[in-house]
Design a protein around this motif. Structure first.
Motif, PDB file in Angstrom:
ATOM      1  N   MET A  17       0.823  -1.201   0.000  1.00 43.09           N
ATOM      2  CA  MET A  17       0.000   0.000   0.000  1.00 43.09           C
ATOM      3  C   MET A  17       0.860   1.256   0.000  1.00 43.09           C
ATOM      4  N   LEU A  18       0.472   2.218  -0.828  1.00 38.76           N
ATOM      5  CA  LEU A  18       1.171   3.494  -0.876  1.00 38.76           C
ATOM      6  C   LEU A  18       0.874   4.299   0.380  1.00 38.76           C
ATOM      7  N   ALA A  19       1.913   4.841   0.983  1.00 40.72           N
ATOM      8  CA  ALA A  19       1.774   5.700   2.154  1.00 40.72           C
ATOM      9  C   ALA A  19       2.700   6.901   1.982  1.00 40.72           C
ATOM     10  N   VAL A  20       2.394   7.967   2.690  1.00 42.74           N
ATOM     11  CA  VAL A  20       3.183   9.199   2.608  1.00 42.74           C
ATOM     12  C   VAL A  20       3.566   9.662   4.008  1.00 42.74           C
ATOM     13  N   ARG A  21       4.658  10.420   4.062  1.00 45.02           N
ATOM     14  CA  ARG A  21       5.061  11.052   5.324  1.00 45.02           C
ATOM     15  C   ARG A  21       5.002  12.559   5.116  1.00 45.02           C
ATOM     16  N   SER A  22       4.207  13.207   5.948  1.00 51.17           N
ATOM     17  CA  SER A  22       4.114  14.663   5.905  1.00 51.17           C
ATOM     18  C   SER A  22       5.275  15.267   6.675  1.00 51.17           C
ATOM     19  N   ARG A  23       5.673  16.444   6.278  1.00 56.15           N
ATOM     20  CA  ARG A  23       6.754  17.165   6.934  1.00 56.15           C
ATOM     21  C   ARG A  23       6.501  17.241   8.437  1.00 56.15           C
ATOM     22  N   GLY A  24       7.487  16.827   9.219  1.00 56.49           N
ATOM     23  CA  GLY A  24       7.403  16.904  10.668  1.00 56.49           C
ATOM     24  C   GLY A  24       6.666  15.758  11.339  1.00 56.49           C
ATOM     25  N   ARG A  25       6.176  14.799  10.594  1.00 57.11           N
ATOM     26  CA  ARG A  25       5.444  13.665  11.177  1.00 57.11           C
ATOM     27  C   ARG A  25       6.360  12.464  11.327  1.00 57.11           C
ATOM     28  N   ASP A  26       6.092  11.650  12.332  1.00 57.82           N
ATOM     29  CA  ASP A  26       6.942  10.478  12.576  1.00 57.82           C
ATOM     30  C   ASP A  26       6.379   9.202  11.951  1.00 57.82           C
ATOM     31  N   LEU A  27       5.078   9.173  11.653  1.00 55.23           N
ATOM     32  CA  LEU A  27       4.477   7.982  11.073  1.00 55.23           C
ATOM     33  C   LEU A  27       3.965   8.272   9.662  1.00 55.23           C
ATOM     34  N   LEU A  28       3.651   7.219   8.947  1.00 49.67           N
ATOM     35  CA  LEU A  28       3.140   7.325   7.582  1.00 49.67           C
ATOM     36  C   LEU A  28       1.614   7.387   7.580  1.00 49.67           C
ATOM     37  N   TYR A  29       1.074   8.076   6.594  1.00 48.18           N
ATOM     38  CA  TYR A  29      -0.360   8.263   6.433  1.00 48.18           C
ATOM     39  C   TYR A  29      -0.751   7.881   5.007  1.00 48.18           C
ATOM     40  N   LEU A  30      -2.043   7.786   4.766  1.00 43.01           N
ATOM     41  CA  LEU A  30      -2.518   7.606   3.396  1.00 43.01           C
ATOM     42  C   LEU A  30      -2.653   8.972   2.733  1.00 43.01           C
ATOM     43  N   PRO A  31      -2.470   9.037   1.419  1.00 43.64           N
ATOM     44  CA  PRO A  31      -2.735  10.298   0.727  1.00 43.64           C
ATOM     45  C   PRO A  31      -4.193  10.690   0.948  1.00 43.64           C
ATOM     46  N   GLY A  32      -4.419  11.949   1.215  1.00 47.47           N
ATOM     47  CA  GLY A  32      -5.771  12.443   1.466  1.00 47.47           C
ATOM     48  C   GLY A  32      -5.742  13.545   2.488  1.00 47.47           C
ATOM     49  N   GLY A  33      -6.890  13.847   3.059  1.00 46.04           N
ATOM     50  CA  GLY A  33      -6.957  14.903   4.063  1.00 46.04           C
ATOM     51  C   GLY A  33      -8.376  15.363   4.295  1.00 46.04           C
ATOM     52  N   LYS A  34      -8.479  16.578   4.812  1.00 42.73           N
ATOM     53  CA  LYS A  34      -9.779  17.142   5.171  1.00 42.73           C
ATOM     54  C   LYS A  34     -10.488  17.696   3.934  1.00 42.73           C
ATOM     55  N   SER A  46      -9.733  13.621  -4.851  1.00 46.15           N
ATOM     56  CA  SER A  46      -8.952  13.914  -6.061  1.00 46.15           C
ATOM     57  C   SER A  46      -8.116  15.186  -5.884  1.00 46.15           C
ATOM     58  N   ARG A  47      -8.640  16.189  -5.201  1.00 48.47           N
ATOM     59  CA  ARG A  47      -7.873  17.416  -4.936  1.00 48.47           C
ATOM     60  C   ARG A  47      -6.674  17.125  -4.041  1.00 48.47           C
ATOM     61  N   GLU A  48      -6.913  16.404  -2.946  1.00 48.81           N
ATOM     62  CA  GLU A  48      -5.822  16.102  -2.009  1.00 48.81           C
ATOM     63  C   GLU A  48      -4.717  15.290  -2.686  1.00 48.81           C
ATOM     64  N   VAL A  49      -5.089  14.281  -3.469  1.00 50.01           N
ATOM     65  CA  VAL A  49      -4.090  13.441  -4.142  1.00 50.01           C
ATOM     66  C   VAL A  49      -3.307  14.259  -5.172  1.00 50.01           C
ATOM     67  N   ARG A  50      -3.994  15.119  -5.906  1.00 49.37           N
ATOM     68  CA  ARG A  50      -3.313  15.989  -6.870  1.00 49.37           C
ATOM     69  C   ARG A  50      -2.320  16.896  -6.151  1.00 49.37           C
ATOM     70  N   GLU A  51      -2.735  17.494  -5.024  1.00 50.44           N
ATOM     71  CA  GLU A  51      -1.865  18.401  -4.271  1.00 50.44           C
ATOM     72  C   GLU A  51      -0.666  17.679  -3.654  1.00 50.44           C
ATOM     73  N   GLU A  52      -0.880  16.459  -3.171  1.00 48.34           N
ATOM     74  CA  GLU A  52       0.176  15.740  -2.454  1.00 48.34           C
ATOM     75  C   GLU A  52       1.085  14.933  -3.364  1.00 48.34           C
ATOM     76  N   LEU A  53       0.543  14.370  -4.446  1.00 49.12           N
ATOM     77  CA  LEU A  53       1.317  13.430  -5.265  1.00 49.12           C
ATOM     78  C   LEU A  53       1.436  13.824  -6.731  1.00 49.12           C
ATOM     79  N   GLY A  54       0.715  14.850  -7.169  1.00 47.19           N
ATOM     80  CA  GLY A  54       0.821  15.317  -8.537  1.00 47.19           C
ATOM     81  C   GLY A  54       0.218  14.390  -9.579  1.00 47.19           C
ATOM     82  N   VAL A  55      -0.717  13.519  -9.192  1.00 47.49           N
ATOM     83  CA  VAL A  55      -1.380  12.629 -10.150  1.00 47.49           C
ATOM     84  C   VAL A  55      -2.873  12.934 -10.178  1.00 47.49           C
ATOM     85  N   GLU A  56      -3.509  12.516 -11.264  1.00 47.75           N
ATOM     86  CA  GLU A  56      -4.956  12.678 -11.417  1.00 47.75           C
ATOM     87  C   GLU A  56      -5.636  11.337 -11.185  1.00 47.75           C
TER      88      GLU A  56
END
Length: 136
Positions: A17-34, A46-56
């Motif tokens: 599974m793809l996971a991401v680490r946000s700046r300053g975080r110690d654990l990995l999260y899934l792409p996405g958000g509020k 789709s907005r969060e993934v575009r902003e975080e990973l640059g894909v559509e």
């Protein structure tokens, strides 16, 4: 304490599974958000993934996987997180952007590197046959 309401994209490749680490975080999260005010699930994910990973994300293949609740990690104003998880194809090459410093594919041995809600999403994805389950 309030509950944090988020959306997440579950993407698997080769049983991981793809996971991401946000700046300053110690654990990995899934792409996405509020969600932004008035956004539906598709628009928010789709907005969060575009902003975080640059894909559509691919709208025709977009599908819900489920909603989970877990302990919030690194969110002092929230005790729990409610995460609606979705799967979808995508176009483009991943490029960490915005607050994302790292992306990686997480296998069964790496599950402990995930934040609690992302661990629950791992289980959800495994239940949908997207991931390799750890050997017992």
């Amino acid at each position: 304490m309030a509950e944090l309401d988020v959306v997440a994209w579950v993407h698997a490749r080769d049983g991981r599974m793809l996971a991401v680490r946000s700046r300053g975080r110690d654990l990995l999260y899934l792409p996405g958000g509020k969600r932004e005010p008035g956004e539906d699930d598709w628009t928010a994910v789709s907005r969060e993934v575009r902003e975080e990973l640059g894909v559509e994300l691919d709208r025709p293949s977009f599908r819900p996987l489920g909603v989970l609740t877990a302990a919030a990690h690194d969110q002092p104003a929230f005790a729990r997180v409610r995460m609606a998880c979705f799967a979808s194809g995508h176009t483009g090459e991943f490029r960490p952007a915005g607050e994302i410093d790292e992306l990686r594919y997480v296998g069964p041995a790496d599950r402990a590197l995930l934040a609690p809600a992302s661990q629950a999403a791992w289980d959800l994805a495994a239940g949908h046959g997207m991931l390799r389950r750890p050997a017992r």
